[in-house]
Design an enzyme around this catalytic site. Structure first.
Site, PDB file in Angstrom:
ATOM      1  N   ARG A   1       0.802  -1.229   0.000  1.00 33.74           N
ATOM      2  CA  ARG A   1       0.000   0.000   0.000  1.00 33.74           C
ATOM      3  C   ARG A   1       0.837   1.282   0.000  1.00 33.74           C
ATOM      4  NH1 ARG A   1      -5.156  -1.587   3.942  1.00 33.74           N
ATOM      5  NH2 ARG A   1      -5.939  -3.235   2.583  1.00 33.74           N
TER       6      ARG A   1
ATOM      7  N   LYS B   1       3.661  10.753 -12.125  1.00 40.80           N
ATOM      8  CA  LYS B   1       2.898   9.825 -12.959  1.00 40.80           C
ATOM      9  C   LYS B   1       3.606   8.477 -13.050  1.00 40.80           C
ATOM     10  CE  LYS B   1       0.070  12.632 -16.039  1.00 40.80           C
ATOM     11  NZ  LYS B   1      -0.263  12.906 -17.448  1.00 40.80           N
TER      12      LYS B   1
ATOM     13  N   GLU C   1      10.760  16.274 -25.560  1.00 39.20           N
ATOM     14  CA  GLU C   1       9.971  16.719 -24.416  1.00 39.20           C
ATOM     15  C   GLU C   1      10.401  18.114 -23.968  1.00 39.20           C
ATOM     16  OE1 GLU C   1       7.355  15.406 -23.168  1.00 39.20           O
ATOM     17  OE2 GLU C   1       7.371  13.349 -23.923  1.00 39.20           O
TER      18      GLU C   1
ATOM     19  N   LYS D   1       8.161  21.945 -15.945  1.00 45.39           N
ATOM     20  CA  LYS D   1       7.270  20.834 -15.603  1.00 45.39           C
ATOM     21  C   LYS D   1       6.862  20.889 -14.136  1.00 45.39           C
ATOM     22  CE  LYS D   1       6.130  16.046 -15.898  1.00 45.39           C
ATOM     23  NZ  LYS D   1       6.330  14.732 -16.522  1.00 45.39           N
TER      24      LYS D   1
ATOM     25  N   GLU E   1      -4.010  16.544 -12.683  1.00 48.74           N
ATOM     26  CA  GLU E   1      -4.345  16.692 -14.110  1.00 48.74           C
ATOM     27  C   GLU E   1      -5.820  16.986 -14.342  1.00 48.74           C
ATOM     28  OE1 GLU E   1      -2.677  14.758 -18.249  1.00 48.74           O
ATOM     29  OE2 GLU E   1      -3.058  13.420 -16.571  1.00 48.74           O
TER      30      GLU E   1
ATOM     31  N   ARG F   1      -2.290  20.856 -16.172  1.00 45.64           N
ATOM     32  CA  ARG F   1      -1.352  19.770 -16.473  1.00 45.64           C
ATOM     33  C   ARG F   1      -1.635  19.128 -17.824  1.00 45.64           C
ATOM     34  NH1 ARG F   1       1.173  15.404 -12.151  1.00 45.64           N
ATOM     35  NH2 ARG F   1       2.544  14.384 -13.644  1.00 45.64           N
TER      36      ARG F   1
ATOM     37  N   ASN G   1       0.607  17.248 -22.141  1.00 44.87           N
ATOM     38  CA  ASN G   1       0.250  16.222 -23.122  1.00 44.87           C
ATOM     39  C   ASN G   1       0.258  16.749 -24.551  1.00 44.87           C
ATOM     40  OD1 ASN G   1      -0.254  13.735 -21.668  1.00 44.87           O
ATOM     41  ND2 ASN G   1      -1.933  14.822 -20.681  1.00 44.87           N
TER      42      ASN G   1
ATOM     43  N   HIS H   1       1.015  14.489 -27.472  1.00 42.90           N
ATOM     44  CA  HIS H   1       0.897  13.115 -27.013  1.00 42.90           C
ATOM     45  C   HIS H   1      -0.409  12.441 -27.431  1.00 42.90           C
ATOM     46  CE1 HIS H   1       4.311  14.440 -24.736  1.00 42.90           C
ATOM     47  NE2 HIS H   1       4.450  13.274 -24.144  1.00 42.90           N
TER      48      HIS H   1
ATOM     49  N   HIS I   1       0.997   9.135 -28.675  1.00 35.57           N
ATOM     50  CA  HIS I   1       0.715   7.863 -28.014  1.00 35.57           C
ATOM     51  C   HIS I   1      -0.026   6.906 -28.944  1.00 35.57           C
ATOM     52  CE1 HIS I   1       1.098   9.293 -23.540  1.00 35.57           C
ATOM     53  NE2 HIS I   1       2.262   9.132 -24.140  1.00 35.57           N
TER      54      HIS I   1
ATOM     55  N   HIS J   1       9.212   6.712 -28.235  1.00 32.03           N
ATOM     56  CA  HIS J   1       8.348   7.752 -27.661  1.00 32.03           C
ATOM     57  C   HIS J   1       8.710   9.118 -28.224  1.00 32.03           C
ATOM     58  CE1 HIS J   1       5.845   9.835 -24.747  1.00 32.03           C
ATOM     59  NE2 HIS J   1       6.871  10.603 -24.449  1.00 32.03           N
TER      60      HIS J   1
END
Length: 369
Positions: free
Chosen positions: A119, A141, A183, A225, A235, A239, A243, A246, A250, A262
């Site tokens: 956990r 993330k 990026e 960032k 997000e 945020r 993306n 992306h 993606h 990527h």
């Protein structure tokens, strides 16, 4: 050089940037836990993993090293389960700190393991790729890919510290450096013209790993960032800017079964989504041309290894995390270094005819180069 990412009034962590940092982490780590698990891939294990384990063991820490095969195709639920079972077999529990050592695939998978193992156990990120340094290791993330899409399973789980050792970049080929630069270019496009301009001006020095240029560029990219993450950790709005490129990128990664890296996929995504900004009347032609030029400066191929129909690409974009009711939404830039807010959601639906037009441009004018 150091940055502090304050994700809440009570939760923050340090991002340390410099050279030769790997062998100076024992005192800090000993304050986090009594045992340590380094998770990496098989390539980084031989380059830095065993070295880090030996250093920490010599410093009196109990350290275990676990690795999995390199590559985006191994960023899966099966890999996560395998790593978790290996941790259990060693009897590691909540007194363990997990050290994610590697590129973006490693930091995503290892971060997800740390978030759910017993956990939640302490996590330290040590990215060894430029992509990992400026993107994957910052912001919390974590996740794995599934057949339906990239990063569709995961959670946001912040590390205790991010250690960016610039010396690890020396082992990267120029292709991998360029993947990371994509990026950085994205960060400049959405939020900071000065960073975009610096990357435009100093491409040769950056690819040659000129230490002063690299350190400053990484610092500024990480700063952008972390400032966005601080404003919108979960997000819900700003945020979404991160993306940019992306939604398309993606989808292309998944359709090519990750044979397209990527960085290469997001480079194409940046151009397609910038083309949308151009067609929407938000971005001018001169700025759009500069975006194409800077990506070519860094040797990005800007080509698809195979062609896909427009309906196939649209279907692949439907599960993008910004989508609503199965319809993709896009970040729109209105200048180099500036994005539109759209009532603080920072992304918007675009008419399907415009999306199809942009994808057709990608197939004909861009990927047909």
């Amino acid at each position: 050089m150091k940055l502090v990412c304050k994700v809440s009034s009570s939760d923050h962590y340090e991002i340390e940037i410099g050279s030769g940092l790997l062998n100076f982490q024992a005192p800090y780590l000993s304050s986090l836990a009594s045992r340590f698990a380094i998770i990496t891939d098989d390539k980084v294990a031989s380059l830095y993993g065993k070295q880090l384990q030996e250093y920490l063991n010599a410093s009196g820490l109990e350290v275990y090293l676990f690795s999995f095969p390199n590559g985006e195709q191994n960023k899966t639920r099966a890999t996560k389960e395998l790593l978790e079972n290996q941790l259990f077999e060693k009897g590691l529990g909540r007194d363990t700190c997990l050290i994610a050592l590697g590129g973006g695939v490693v930091t995503d998978v290892a971060g997800y393991v740390a978030a759910t193992y017993c956990r939640g156990i302490p996590l330290v990120m040590i990215p060894t790729s430029l992509l990992g340094m400026v993107d994957a290791s910052i912001g919390g993330k974590t996740g794995v890919n599934v057949p339906y899409g990239k990063n569709m399973l995961g959670c946001i789980y912040q590390p205790k510290k991010v250690v960016i050792d610039l010396a690890t970049l020396n082992s990267l080929p120029k292709k991998e450096l360029a993947n990371g630069v994509v990026e950085m270019i994205k960060h400049g496009l959405i939020a900071d013209y000065k960073l975009f301009e610096a990357l435009e001006k100093h491409s040769d020095q950056l690819l040659a790993l000129d230490s002063s240029v690299v350190q400053k560029a990484i610092f500024e990219s990480c700063r952008i960032k972390k400032e966005i993450v601080e404003q919108d950790e979960k997000e819900k709005g700003k945020r979404h800017l991160l993306n940019f490129g992306h939604t398309v990128g993606h989808a292309l990664e998944r359709l090519t079964e990750y044979t397209l890296s990527h960085g290469e996929a997001v480079a194409i995504g940046l151009l397609v989504e910038s083309y949308l900004s151009l067609r929407l009347g938000a971005l001018d032609q001169k700025s759009f041309d500069r975006i194409i030029k800077i990506l070519l400066q860094y040797g990005l191929p800007l080509r698809l290894p195979s062609r896909f129909s427009i309906p196939t690409i649209l279907d692949a974009m439907a599960l993008d995390k910004k989508s609503l009711r199965g319809e993709p939404r896009f970040v729109v830039i209105d200048a180099l270094g500036s994005s539109l807010s759209y009532d603080s959601s920072y992304c918007t639906h675009v008419e399907e005819s415009l999306i199809k037009n942009a994808l057709q441009w990608m197939k004909d004018d861009l990927c047909g180069r």
